[in-house]
Design a protein around this motif. Structure first.
Motif, short mmCIF file in Angstrom:
data_model
loop_
_atom_site.label_atom_id
_atom_site.label_comp_id
_atom_site.label_asym_id
_atom_site.label_seq_id
_atom_site.Cartn_x
_atom_site.Cartn_y
_atom_site.Cartn_z
N GLU A 51 -34.90 -22.39 19.27
CA GLU A 51 -34.46 -21.49 20.33
C GLU A 51 -33.41 -20.49 19.87
O GLU A 51 -32.93 -19.67 20.66
CB GLU A 51 -33.90 -22.32 21.50
CG GLU A 51 -34.94 -23.23 22.14
CD GLU A 51 -34.38 -24.03 23.30
OE1 GLU A 51 -33.29 -23.67 23.79
OE2 GLU A 51 -35.01 -25.01 23.70
N THR A 52 -33.03 -20.54 18.59
CA THR A 52 -32.08 -19.57 18.06
C THR A 52 -32.76 -18.21 17.94
O THR A 52 -33.98 -18.12 17.84
CB THR A 52 -31.54 -20.05 16.70
OG1 THR A 52 -30.78 -21.25 16.92
CG2 THR A 52 -30.63 -19.02 16.07
N GLY A 53 -31.97 -17.15 17.94
CA GLY A 53 -32.51 -15.79 17.93
C GLY A 53 -33.39 -15.49 16.72
O GLY A 53 -33.30 -16.14 15.67
N ASP A 54 -34.25 -14.49 16.88
CA ASP A 54 -35.19 -14.08 15.84
C ASP A 54 -35.08 -12.57 15.62
O ASP A 54 -35.99 -11.81 15.92
CB ASP A 54 -36.62 -14.46 16.23
CG ASP A 54 -37.01 -13.92 17.60
OD1 ASP A 54 -36.11 -13.43 18.33
OD2 ASP A 54 -38.20 -13.96 17.95
N PRO A 55 -33.95 -12.11 15.09
CA PRO A 55 -33.73 -10.67 14.94
C PRO A 55 -34.77 -10.00 14.06
O PRO A 55 -35.35 -10.62 13.17
CB PRO A 55 -32.33 -10.58 14.32
CG PRO A 55 -32.08 -11.92 13.72
CD PRO A 55 -32.82 -12.90 14.56
N GLU A 56 -34.97 -8.71 14.30
CA GLU A 56 -35.93 -7.94 13.51
C GLU A 56 -35.39 -7.60 12.14
O GLU A 56 -36.15 -7.48 11.17
CB GLU A 56 -36.29 -6.65 14.25
CG GLU A 56 -37.06 -6.87 15.55
CD GLU A 56 -37.49 -5.56 16.17
OE1 GLU A 56 -37.54 -4.55 15.43
OE2 GLU A 56 -37.77 -5.53 17.38
N ASP A 57 -34.10 -7.43 12.01
CA ASP A 57 -33.48 -6.99 10.76
C ASP A 57 -33.62 -8.07 9.69
O ASP A 57 -33.07 -9.17 9.83
CB ASP A 57 -32.01 -6.69 11.00
CG ASP A 57 -31.31 -6.14 9.76
OD1 ASP A 57 -31.98 -5.96 8.73
OD2 ASP A 57 -30.09 -5.89 9.84
N PRO A 58 -34.31 -7.80 8.58
CA PRO A 58 -34.44 -8.81 7.51
C PRO A 58 -33.10 -9.25 6.95
O PRO A 58 -32.97 -10.39 6.49
CB PRO A 58 -35.27 -8.08 6.44
CG PRO A 58 -35.99 -7.00 7.17
CD PRO A 58 -35.06 -6.57 8.27
N ALA A 59 -32.09 -8.39 7.01
CA ALA A 59 -30.77 -8.75 6.48
C ALA A 59 -30.06 -9.80 7.31
O ALA A 59 -29.03 -10.34 6.89
CB ALA A 59 -29.90 -7.50 6.38
N ALA A 60 -30.61 -10.11 8.49
CA ALA A 60 -29.99 -11.12 9.36
C ALA A 60 -30.33 -12.54 8.93
O ALA A 60 -29.84 -13.50 9.55
CB ALA A 60 -30.43 -10.90 10.81
#
Length: 222
Positions: A25-34
């Motif tokens: 359920e943790t976020g799935d940001p688009e930025d690969p650097a995340a």
């Protein structure tokens, strides 16, 4: 996937379970650097501080075990003990590491192309729920891939009690478990019979007994 362990240990221990970046359920940001090892370690430290915990027994399975070693390397003062389940410390050999990283990139591409079907039907997959395969692909590229050998090279500097546990049928990690048990000073090595990569799901009673015995063996048992 940790329900059987939570049920067994929560009555006597404070347990914190969490989902790594891109997982659950943790976020799935688009930025690969995340997605990175360093950010994951920082997440772990921030979570413990948020919970006002100065030192903890740090445990993880597979990638979680690798990140547990990375956390100890970065924050040894916050680690009371380590429990490493069905995991490995990475590769000293650059060619072996390159092959591993090629596999992680292919896994990311498969997730992007095929969605959740790319995960297969293993027990740990069936027990998990994720926001998206975008997050899993990002984690594969940024967290599962390994830049160097800093974790495996630091095993002999692990100075806390350590449990190295592996399923007897988890053939990809048997040698890694043997290596860690040899290199980490005083490590306890346990093999769970009739268990594969998700040893806690395949043999929960045997798994829980090994964990309970290890926790009881710690100075001032938790």
């Amino acid at each position: 996937m940790w329900d059987a362990q939570i049920a067994a240990f929560a009555p006597r221990h404070r347990i914190i379970v969490w989902d790594m970046r891109g997982h659950g359920e943790t976020g799935d940001p688009e930025d690969p650097a995340a997605y990175s090892e360093a950010l994951t370690v920082a997440d772990m430290a921030a979570l413990l501080r948020h919970c006002r915990i100065e030192r903890a027994v740090i445990a993880g399975l597979s990638l979680g075990g690798y990140m547990s070693l990375a956390f100890h390397l970065a924050h040894p003062e916050m680690v009371r003990a380590l429990m490493l389940f069905d995991t490995g410390p990475g590769f000293r050999n650059a060619d072996a590491r390159r092959v591993w990283n090629e596999r992680t990139q292919q896994r990311a591409r498969d997730l992007e192309a095929r969605g959740f079907a790319a995960l297969g039907q293993s027990d740990e997959v069936r027990a998990a729920k994720h926001r998206s395969t975008r997050g899993l692909a990002g984690a594969a590229r940024g967290m599962l891939a390994q830049a160097d050998d800093h974790i495996i090279a630091a095993l002999d500097r692990v100075a806390v009690p350590t449990l190295v546990l592996v399923g007897a049928d988890d053939r990809h990690f048997l040698a890694a478990a043997d290596y860690m048990a040899r290199k980490i000073p005083g490590a306890a090595r346990v093999t769970i019979p009739d268990a594969g990569h998700a040893s806690n799901l395949h043999q929960p009673a045997h798994f829980n007994r090994a964990v309970a015995d290890f926790l009881a063996s710690l100075p001032n048992p938790v």
